[in-house]
Design a protein around this motif. Structure first.
Motif, PDB file in Angstrom:
ATOM      1  N   GLY A 180       0.950  -0.936  -0.001  1.00 52.26           N
ATOM      2  CA  GLY A 180       0.035  -0.139   0.056  1.00 52.26           C
ATOM      3  C   GLY A 180       0.918   1.470   0.012  1.00 52.26           C
ATOM      4  N   LYS A 181      -0.058   2.322  -0.023  1.00 52.52           N
ATOM      5  CA  LYS A 181       0.983   3.665  -0.012  1.00 52.52           C
ATOM      6  C   LYS A 181      -0.070   4.634   0.614  1.00 52.52           C
ATOM      7  N   THR A 182       0.315   5.401   1.370  1.00 57.24           N
ATOM      8  CA  THR A 182      -0.157   6.597   2.213  1.00 57.24           C
ATOM      9  C   THR A 182      -0.001   7.867   1.301  1.00 57.24           C
ATOM     10  N   GLY A 183      -0.900   8.862   1.572  1.00 59.71           N
ATOM     11  CA  GLY A 183      -0.785  10.063   0.904  1.00 59.71           C
ATOM     12  C   GLY A 183      -1.476  11.207   1.826  1.00 59.71           C
ATOM     13  N   THR A 184      -0.839  12.530   1.842  1.00 53.43           N
ATOM     14  CA  THR A 184      -1.198  13.727   2.353  1.00 53.43           C
ATOM     15  C   THR A 184      -0.831  14.772   1.434  1.00 53.43           C
ATOM     16  N   THR A 185      -1.893  15.589   1.439  1.00 54.77           N
ATOM     17  CA  THR A 185      -1.429  16.893   0.441  1.00 54.77           C
ATOM     18  C   THR A 185      -1.233  18.073   1.290  1.00 54.77           C
ATOM     19  N   GLN A 186      -0.981  19.341   0.689  1.00 58.26           N
ATOM     20  CA  GLN A 186      -0.560  20.543   1.324  1.00 58.26           C
ATOM     21  C   GLN A 186      -1.572  20.976   2.318  1.00 58.26           C
ATOM     22  N   ALA A 187      -1.093  21.375   3.440  1.00 60.36           N
ATOM     23  CA  ALA A 187      -1.959  21.877   4.301  1.00 60.36           C
ATOM     24  C   ALA A 187      -3.017  20.955   4.695  1.00 60.36           C
ATOM     25  N   ASN A 188      -2.645  19.640   4.913  1.00 62.05           N
ATOM     26  CA  ASN A 188      -3.417  18.371   5.287  1.00 62.05           C
ATOM     27  C   ASN A 188      -4.990  18.790   4.720  1.00 62.05           C
ATOM     28  N   LYS A 189      -4.890  19.116   3.294  1.00 60.07           N
ATOM     29  CA  LYS A 189      -6.356  19.104   2.633  1.00 60.07           C
ATOM     30  C   LYS A 189      -7.084  17.642   2.431  1.00 60.07           C
ATOM     31  N   ASP A 190      -6.063  16.862   1.928  1.00 55.56           N
ATOM     32  CA  ASP A 190      -6.489  15.547   1.761  1.00 55.56           C
ATOM     33  C   ASP A 190      -5.723  14.731   2.036  1.00 55.56           C
ATOM     34  N   GLY A 191      -6.466  13.175   2.759  1.00 57.28           N
ATOM     35  CA  GLY A 191      -5.831  12.113   3.044  1.00 57.28           C
ATOM     36  C   GLY A 191      -5.990  11.085   2.115  1.00 57.28           C
ATOM     37  N   TRP A 192      -4.846  10.251   1.801  1.00 57.46           N
ATOM     38  CA  TRP A 192      -5.135   9.027   1.052  1.00 57.46           C
ATOM     39  C   TRP A 192      -4.750   7.876   1.580  1.00 57.46           C
ATOM     40  N   PHE A 193      -5.100   6.843   1.294  1.00 51.90           N
ATOM     41  CA  PHE A 193      -4.585   5.304   1.394  1.00 51.90           C
ATOM     42  C   PHE A 193      -4.887   4.447   0.453  1.00 51.90           C
ATOM     43  N   VAL A 194      -4.200   3.989  -0.333  1.00 54.10           N
ATOM     44  CA  VAL A 194      -4.035   2.785  -1.305  1.00 54.10           C
ATOM     45  C   VAL A 194      -3.863   1.261  -0.685  1.00 54.10           C
ATOM     46  N   GLY A 195      -4.745   0.514  -0.473  1.00 57.74           N
ATOM     47  CA  GLY A 195      -4.547  -0.734   0.022  1.00 57.74           C
ATOM     48  C   GLY A 195      -4.424  -1.548  -1.436  1.00 57.74           C
ATOM     49  N   ILE A 196      -3.319  -2.486  -1.491  1.00 55.76           N
ATOM     50  CA  ILE A 196      -3.257  -3.580  -2.288  1.00 55.76           C
ATOM     51  C   ILE A 196      -2.918  -4.831  -1.908  1.00 55.76           C
ATOM     52  N   MET A 197      -3.958  -5.635  -2.383  1.00 58.64           N
ATOM     53  CA  MET A 197      -3.920  -7.104  -2.233  1.00 58.64           C
ATOM     54  C   MET A 197      -3.849  -8.049  -3.552  1.00 58.64           C
ATOM     55  N   PRO A 198      -3.636  -9.277  -3.524  1.00 59.46           N
ATOM     56  CA  PRO A 198      -3.597 -10.049  -4.695  1.00 59.46           C
ATOM     57  C   PRO A 198      -4.693 -10.073  -5.630  1.00 59.46           C
ATOM     58  N   LYS A 199      -6.043  -9.788  -4.790  1.00 62.51           N
ATOM     59  CA  LYS A 199      -7.414  -9.583  -5.617  1.00 62.51           C
ATOM     60  C   LYS A 199      -8.003  -8.422  -5.330  1.00 62.51           C
ATOM     61  N   LEU A 200      -7.310  -7.554  -4.640  1.00 63.32           N
ATOM     62  CA  LEU A 200      -8.171  -6.372  -4.315  1.00 63.32           C
ATOM     63  C   LEU A 200      -7.303  -5.165  -4.438  1.00 63.32           C
ATOM     64  N   VAL A 201      -7.690  -4.084  -4.964  1.00 65.05           N
ATOM     65  CA  VAL A 201      -7.226  -2.624  -4.991  1.00 65.05           C
ATOM     66  C   VAL A 201      -8.101  -1.888  -4.379  1.00 65.05           C
ATOM     67  N   ALA A 202      -7.965  -1.211  -3.309  1.00 65.39           N
ATOM     68  CA  ALA A 202      -8.938  -0.265  -2.745  1.00 65.39           C
ATOM     69  C   ALA A 202      -8.554   1.191  -2.237  1.00 65.39           C
ATOM     70  N   VAL A 203      -9.018   2.263  -2.620  1.00 63.99           N
ATOM     71  CA  VAL A 203      -8.569   3.383  -2.454  1.00 63.99           C
ATOM     72  C   VAL A 203      -9.298   4.159  -1.478  1.00 63.99           C
ATOM     73  N   THR A 204      -8.854   4.837  -0.587  1.00 65.79           N
ATOM     74  CA  THR A 204      -9.621   5.671   0.157  1.00 65.79           C
ATOM     75  C   THR A 204      -9.400   7.118   0.590  1.00 65.79           C
ATOM     76  N   TRP A 205     -10.083   7.960   0.493  1.00 66.14           N
ATOM     77  CA  TRP A 205      -9.789   9.583   0.425  1.00 66.14           C
ATOM     78  C   TRP A 205     -10.655  10.040   1.539  1.00 66.14           C
ATOM     79  N   VAL A 206     -10.081  11.078   2.198  1.00 66.98           N
ATOM     80  CA  VAL A 206     -10.673  11.821   3.087  1.00 66.98           C
ATOM     81  C   VAL A 206     -10.480  13.288   2.770  1.00 66.98           C
ATOM     82  N   GLY A 207     -11.362  14.121   2.707  1.00 68.61           N
ATOM     83  CA  GLY A 207     -11.212  15.597   2.362  1.00 68.61           C
ATOM     84  C   GLY A 207     -12.613  16.335   2.436  1.00 68.61           C
ATOM     85  N   SER A 208     -12.510  17.538   1.582  1.00 64.31           N
ATOM     86  CA  SER A 208     -13.816  18.347   1.457  1.00 64.31           C
ATOM     87  C   SER A 208     -13.710  18.809   0.113  1.00 64.31           C
TER      88      SER A 208
END
Length: 320
Positions: free
Chosen positions: A194-222
């Motif tokens: 997987g991979k975490t992600g954060t944007t400037q001034a904490n406007k957006d939070g991301w996480f990409v979860g990768i499994m052999p049979k699943l890719v799931a992307v979550t985003w938190v922001g406004s």
């Protein structure tokens, strides 16, 4: 969010590293932590590492797993901005990407769908697969009227060797890097990269979860770009977006019907990939190099401290 676009932060870094591998940079190449000033006076720093030793050099796996900003930009510049953009296109990124060094840190705005498509290539033989929402249509009696399958690229976006290397790097993010709370806090023993992600001034939070049979992307922001988290400690992707994936996977683990997904295992890397990645995670610069570069680093530090003093003097807060 399916159609809107936001800055993607460090979730763009794996694309940079993939491009680097595709352009001949070895995974055991070492990069220093020190800051470098680029065109227009831009000097990227590393979040939350005020006491880091600039004499330390990380290999690519360690740098990506720890999400080191200074190294990500160096990897991009050595690879070439045009090469990175071309790699992103091959992985399914359709949005325009600015030809500037800061894209290494995810300043480009992409849709969640684009990010997901790019990451599917790591578990789909290098071929990005377009997410779709309807698998089939049935009538009231259960007769299938139409079936749909995901569209995928005909050619891989990168080599099988580099696909395996990237999976190992992204597994390290979960096992020893910025996403370790999947193991420690949520006690998830699944095969996860997987991979975490954060944007400037904490406007957006991301996480990409990768499994052999699943890719799931979550985003938190406004949708309102003026709104963000007050501090990085609560706004970073590891704190805001990662828990959503973790709780989702916990629920999947409880249901036997999803065992084919939750119990799937990554294939072990080939012997050649293991050999390519067989190096120490970090090393320190030699004495002579430290001796001749020490004065320059001291001058940079003094300028940085002086700049911080004047900010405090005039009531301005240093940017986190």
């Amino acid at each position: 969010m399916a159609q809107s676009k936001r800055q993607v932060g460090s979730t763009f870094k794996p694309i940079v590293y993939t491009a680097a591998l595709e352009n001949g940079i070895e995974p055991c190449t070492y990069y220093s932590l020190n800051e470098v000033t680029y065109k227009d006076g831009w000097t990227p720093g590393n979040s939350g590492n005020t006491e880091e030793d600039e004499n330390i050099n990380y290999n690519m796996k360690t740098a990506l797993s720890k999400s080191i900003n200074t190294i990500a930009v160096k990897v991009l510049m050595q690879t070439g901005i045009a090469n990175v953009i071309n790699q992103a296109k091959r992985m399914g990124i359709a949005s325009d990407l600015p030809q500037v060094p800061s894209i290494a840190l995810g300043t480009a705005e992409l849709s969640l769908k684009e990010v997901t498509k790019a990451y599917t290539s790591y578990v789909n033989d290098g071929k990005p697969s377009t997410p779709y929402y309807i698998s089939r249509i049935e009538d009231g009696e259960g007769n299938v009227l139409a079936e749909f399958k995901p569209k995928e690229s005909e050619k891989p976006a990168f080599s099988e060797t580099n696909r395996q290397i990237m999976i190992e790097m992204l597994k390290a993010t979960v096992n020893e890097g910025t996403a370790t709370r999947l193991r420690t806090t949520y006690r998830l023993n699944n095969d996860i990269a997987g991979k975490t992600g954060t944007t400037q001034a904490n406007k957006d939070g991301w996480f990409v979860g990768i499994m052999p049979k699943l890719v799931a992307v979550t985003w938190v922001g406004s949708d309102d770009h003026r709104i963000g988290f007050r501090t990085t400690s609560i706004g970073q992707g590891a704190n805001s977006a990662l828990p959503i994936f973790a709780l989702f996977l916990q629920k999947l683990n409880e249901e036997d019907q999803f065992n084919s997904i939750t119990q799937a295992r990554f294939s072990p890397p080939s012997a050649s990939v293991v050999q390519l990645m067989d190096c120490e995670p970090e090393k320190k610069e030699g004495f002579l190099k430290r001796l001749f570069t020490g004065a320059d680093k001291k001058e940079k530090k003094e300028k940085k401290e002086k700049k911080g003093f004047f900010k405090r003097l005039f009531g301005k807060k240093d940017k986190n």
